[in-house]
Design a protein around this motif. Sequence first.
Motif, PDB file in Angstrom:
ATOM      1  N   HIS A  54       0.851  -1.189   0.000  1.00  0.00           N
ATOM      2  CA  HIS A  54       0.000   0.000   0.000  1.00  0.00           C
ATOM      3  C   HIS A  54       0.888   1.240   0.000  1.00  0.00           C
ATOM      4  O   HIS A  54       1.985   1.230   0.544  1.00  0.00           O
ATOM      5  N   LYS A  55       0.381   2.304  -0.577  1.00  0.00           N
ATOM      6  CA  LYS A  55       1.091   3.574  -0.635  1.00  0.00           C
ATOM      7  C   LYS A  55       0.241   4.630   0.047  1.00  0.00           C
ATOM      8  O   LYS A  55      -0.984   4.610  -0.037  1.00  0.00           O
ATOM      9  N   ARG A  56       0.905   5.606   0.695  1.00  0.00           N
ATOM     10  CA  ARG A  56       0.196   6.684   1.385  1.00  0.00           C
ATOM     11  C   ARG A  56       0.002   7.853   0.432  1.00  0.00           C
ATOM     12  O   ARG A  56       0.922   8.297  -0.236  1.00  0.00           O
ATOM     13  N   CYS A  57      -1.204   8.355   0.351  1.00  0.00           N
ATOM     14  CA  CYS A  57      -1.514   9.546  -0.438  1.00  0.00           C
ATOM     15  C   CYS A  57      -0.991  10.752   0.335  1.00  0.00           C
ATOM     16  O   CYS A  57      -1.289  10.921   1.512  1.00  0.00           O
ATOM     17  N   THR A  58      -0.192  11.595  -0.322  1.00  0.00           N
ATOM     18  CA  THR A  58       0.375  12.752   0.371  1.00  0.00           C
ATOM     19  C   THR A  58      -0.642  13.859   0.567  1.00  0.00           C
ATOM     20  O   THR A  58      -0.390  14.803   1.300  1.00  0.00           O
ATOM     21  N   HIS A  59      -1.809  13.746  -0.062  1.00  0.00           N
ATOM     22  CA  HIS A  59      -2.844  14.769   0.098  1.00  0.00           C
ATOM     23  C   HIS A  59      -3.780  14.436   1.259  1.00  0.00           C
ATOM     24  O   HIS A  59      -3.947  15.234   2.172  1.00  0.00           O
ATOM     25  N   CYS A  60      -4.370  13.250   1.240  1.00  0.00           N
ATOM     26  CA  CYS A  60      -5.326  12.879   2.297  1.00  0.00           C
ATOM     27  C   CYS A  60      -4.671  12.076   3.429  1.00  0.00           C
ATOM     28  O   CYS A  60      -5.236  11.964   4.508  1.00  0.00           O
ATOM     29  N   PHE A  89      -8.686   9.365  -5.979  1.00  0.00           N
ATOM     30  CA  PHE A  89      -9.804  10.101  -5.398  1.00  0.00           C
ATOM     31  C   PHE A  89      -9.452  11.579  -5.225  1.00  0.00           C
ATOM     32  O   PHE A  89     -10.228  12.470  -5.575  1.00  0.00           O
ATOM     33  N   CYS A  90      -8.287  11.848  -4.674  1.00  0.00           N
ATOM     34  CA  CYS A  90      -7.857  13.242  -4.461  1.00  0.00           C
ATOM     35  C   CYS A  90      -7.601  13.947  -5.787  1.00  0.00           C
ATOM     36  O   CYS A  90      -7.924  15.130  -5.929  1.00  0.00           O
ATOM     37  N   MET A  91      -7.027  13.237  -6.760  1.00  0.00           N
ATOM     38  CA  MET A  91      -6.762  13.839  -8.064  1.00  0.00           C
ATOM     39  C   MET A  91      -8.069  14.259  -8.738  1.00  0.00           C
ATOM     40  O   MET A  91      -8.179  15.361  -9.263  1.00  0.00           O
ATOM     41  N   VAL A  92      -9.072  13.394  -8.697  1.00  0.00           N
ATOM     42  CA  VAL A  92     -10.350  13.683  -9.350  1.00  0.00           C
ATOM     43  C   VAL A  92     -11.061  14.838  -8.655  1.00  0.00           C
ATOM     44  O   VAL A  92     -11.551  15.760  -9.310  1.00  0.00           O
TER      45      VAL A  92
END
Length: 80
Positions: free
Chosen positions: A26-32, A62-65
Motif C-alpha cells: 500500500h502507498k500513502r496519499c500525500t494529500h489525504c 480520489f484526491c486527483m479527481v
Amino acid sequence: MIVLGSDGLPVGRKKSNYTNINGVLHKRCTHCGQYFRLSYFYPLKYQRKGEIRETLQSWCKFCMVTECCKRAKERNTTKK
C-alpha cells in the motif's frame, strides 16, 4: 516498475510512504494521508538524464479527481 527489497517495500523510495498490509503493498496519499493499494494511484512517467523512469503519482485517484473537479468549477465561475 517498482522493485521490492527483502523487507517487501520498494527499493529507492521513501519508506514512510509505503506499508505492507496482509502481504499487499500500500502507498500513502500525500494529500489525504490514507494508505491505498498501488492500483489507486495513476502511473507517472518522466525522463531524467535521458532515461525514462516509471513511478506512481503522489496523490491517490480520489484526491486527483476531486481536485480537478474543484479547479474546473473555479475556472468556469471566473469566466462568466
